[in-house]
Design an enzyme around this catalytic site. Structure first.
Site, PDB file in Angstrom:
ATOM      1  N   CYS A   1      40.881  71.401  22.301  1.00 33.32           N
ATOM      2  CA  CYS A   1      42.223  70.853  22.339  1.00 33.32           C
ATOM      3  C   CYS A   1      43.199  72.022  22.446  1.00 33.32           C
ATOM      4  CB  CYS A   1      42.471  70.049  21.059  1.00 33.32           C
ATOM      5  SG  CYS A   1      44.166  69.502  20.911  1.00 33.32           S
TER       6      CYS A   1
ATOM      7  N   HIS B   1      32.827  62.474  16.377  1.00 34.57           N
ATOM      8  CA  HIS B   1      33.343  63.306  17.486  1.00 34.57           C
ATOM      9  C   HIS B   1      33.337  64.743  16.961  1.00 34.57           C
ATOM     10  CE1 HIS B   1      36.444  64.011  20.842  1.00 34.57           C
ATOM     11  NE2 HIS B   1      36.582  65.096  20.101  1.00 34.57           N
TER      12      HIS B   1
ATOM     13  N   ASN C   1      33.000  70.410  22.639  1.00 41.15           N
ATOM     14  CA  ASN C   1      32.330  69.328  21.918  1.00 41.15           C
ATOM     15  C   ASN C   1      30.830  69.597  21.921  1.00 41.15           C
ATOM     16  OD1 ASN C   1      34.791  68.065  23.394  1.00 41.15           O
ATOM     17  ND2 ASN C   1      34.289  66.616  21.784  1.00 41.15           N
TER      18      ASN C   1
ATOM     19  N   ARG D   1      37.772  64.215  30.033  1.00 46.34           N
ATOM     20  CA  ARG D   1      39.047  64.303  29.312  1.00 46.34           C
ATOM     21  C   ARG D   1      39.043  65.500  28.335  1.00 46.34           C
ATOM     22  NH1 ARG D   1      40.996  64.838  24.301  1.00 46.34           N
ATOM     23  NH2 ARG D   1      39.350  63.465  23.533  1.00 46.34           N
ATOM     24  N   ASP D   2      38.351  65.364  27.222  1.00 51.32           N
ATOM     25  CA  ASP D   2      38.343  66.455  26.229  1.00 51.32           C
ATOM     26  C   ASP D   2      37.757  67.712  26.873  1.00 51.32           C
ATOM     27  OD1 ASP D   2      38.057  68.062  23.920  1.00 51.32           O
ATOM     28  OD2 ASP D   2      37.635  66.345  22.658  1.00 51.32           O
TER      29      ASP D   2
ATOM     30  N   HIS E   1      33.156  68.770  17.391  1.00 53.93           N
ATOM     31  CA  HIS E   1      33.220  70.014  18.168  1.00 53.93           C
ATOM     32  C   HIS E   1      32.207  70.985  17.548  1.00 53.93           C
ATOM     33  CE1 HIS E   1      36.660  69.296  20.942  1.00 53.93           C
ATOM     34  NE2 HIS E   1      36.808  68.267  20.118  1.00 53.93           N
TER      35      HIS E   1
END
Ligand code: HMG
Ligand code: MG
Length: 302
Positions: free
Chosen positions: A240, A207, A249, A15-16, A209
């Protein structure tokens, strides 16, 4: 050093990791990536997001990917849902967990989900209610908890405020995100402390990055606070589309190496994880963002 004996990693690569890729990644590649990640021992995988395909075209194949994965018992699959429309579409794919995503910064909230923080909470509330009624676990992602690409530094009070709002609508767990990877250990600890005013230590995750190369340090700093759940992305993919300049990430491979090296269990087979990272890096024609993968692949080939 006071460390948990076991850590849970939520793999956000599909996803990310992929949402910001300009080239179309076919659903079959995403499905194989999920397969490889679960084969490597990942027990939590963030598969896709049910967002507007006009906003994030890469995630337009959400239902196809969810239908194509071969679910493995003991593995939980999550998806992002920004509103009821997304939740209703996601429901057909039977996710184990949904993620509503808000921001500690007002400007980022508007850029990312086209509404204010207060409006986002109004939108999330019926999603949370519907998910919980359907027995689906609800996680909240809190973006820009340290810095914002539009507003600069973000005060811990803003994070506490958002965490309180998320708690108030029934979100069960929150992820504290450094969306643009500007945080350093003490700042990230402050964001976590503000969150812990509203959520139990067992209901928060990190989370991070890695834009400024601080993500492993931030992981260690929050591990020492007792945080034992982290979102990570294979090959360090990620970003994003509405957080300009932000890179990937923290790489799952690097976090697994860090943890195993300190005697902290993850249940993940690092060699297989490196293979999963090599698979997606090869597809993207890109060098892996994981230093551990680069080192271990060089060793394998020597
Ligand atoms: P909007 O334009 O304000 O939505 O977007 P709207 O309700 O006014 O609807 C406009 C159009 O979008 C309509 O279609 C709707 O049907 C459609 P039209 O009539 O024009 O053809 N629409 C949808 N379509 C599919 N799925 C939906 C959906 N909702 C409306 N769920 C919206 C608001 C939230 C939809 C939009 O801003 C959006 O999709 N944003 C998502 C942005 C995104 O995915 N960002 C990346 C994920 S967050 C992230 O990466 C951060 C994280 O990793 C943590 C961190 O690092 O910080 C989690
Ligand atoms: Mg992110």
């Amino acid at each position: 050093m006071n460390l948990p004996s076991r850590v849970k990693l939520v793999e956000v690569g599909p996803r990310d990791g992929l949402q910001n890729e300009k080239q179309a990644v076919p659903a079959a590649v995403k499905i194989e990536l999920v397969q490889r990640l679960q084969d490597a021992g990942l027990k939590e995988i963030e598969v896709t997001s049910f967002v507007s395909p006009k906003w994030v075209p890469q995630m337009a194949d959400n239902a196809e990917v969810m239908a194509g994965i071969a679910r493995k018992s003991g593995v939980r699959y999550s998806v992002l849902t920004p509103n009821l429309q997304g939740f209703e579409a996601a429901l057909k794919s039977k996710p184990d967990e949904i993620v509503v995503f808000g921001a500690a910064s007002e400007a980022f909230s508007r850029k990312n989900i086209n509404c204010s923080i207060a409006e986002s909470i109004e939108r999330f509330a019926p999603v949370v209610q519907a998910a919980r009624a359907a027995g689906i676990y609800v996680r909240g992602a809190m973006s820009c908890t340290v810095g914002c690409p539009y507003e600069g530094e973000v005060a811990p009070e803003r994070v506490g405020y958002l965490a309180g709002l998320m708690k108030g609508i029934g979100v069960q767990h929150v992820g504290v995100a450094d969306t643009i990877g500007v945080g350093t250990p003490i700042k990230v600890q402050r964001a976590l402390e503000a969150t812990l005013q509203h959520f139990d230590i067992n209901d928060v995750s990190g989370h991070f990055h890695d834009t400024y190369g601080q993500a492993l340090a931030n992981t260690l700093a929050t591990l020492q606070m007792g945080v034992w759940q982290f979102d990570t992305s294979v090959a360090g993919l990620g970003g994003c589309p509405y957080a300009k300049g932000a890179t990937g990430n923290v790489a799952s491979e690097d976090v697994v190496y860090l943890l195993h090296g300190m005697g902290v269990a993850t249940g993940i087979d690092l060699d297989k994880l490196i293979d999963a990272g090599a698979f997606i890096s090869e597809f993207l024609q890109r060098k892996s963002g994981s230093r551990v993968a680069a080192a271990m692949l060089a060793k394998r080939n020597s």
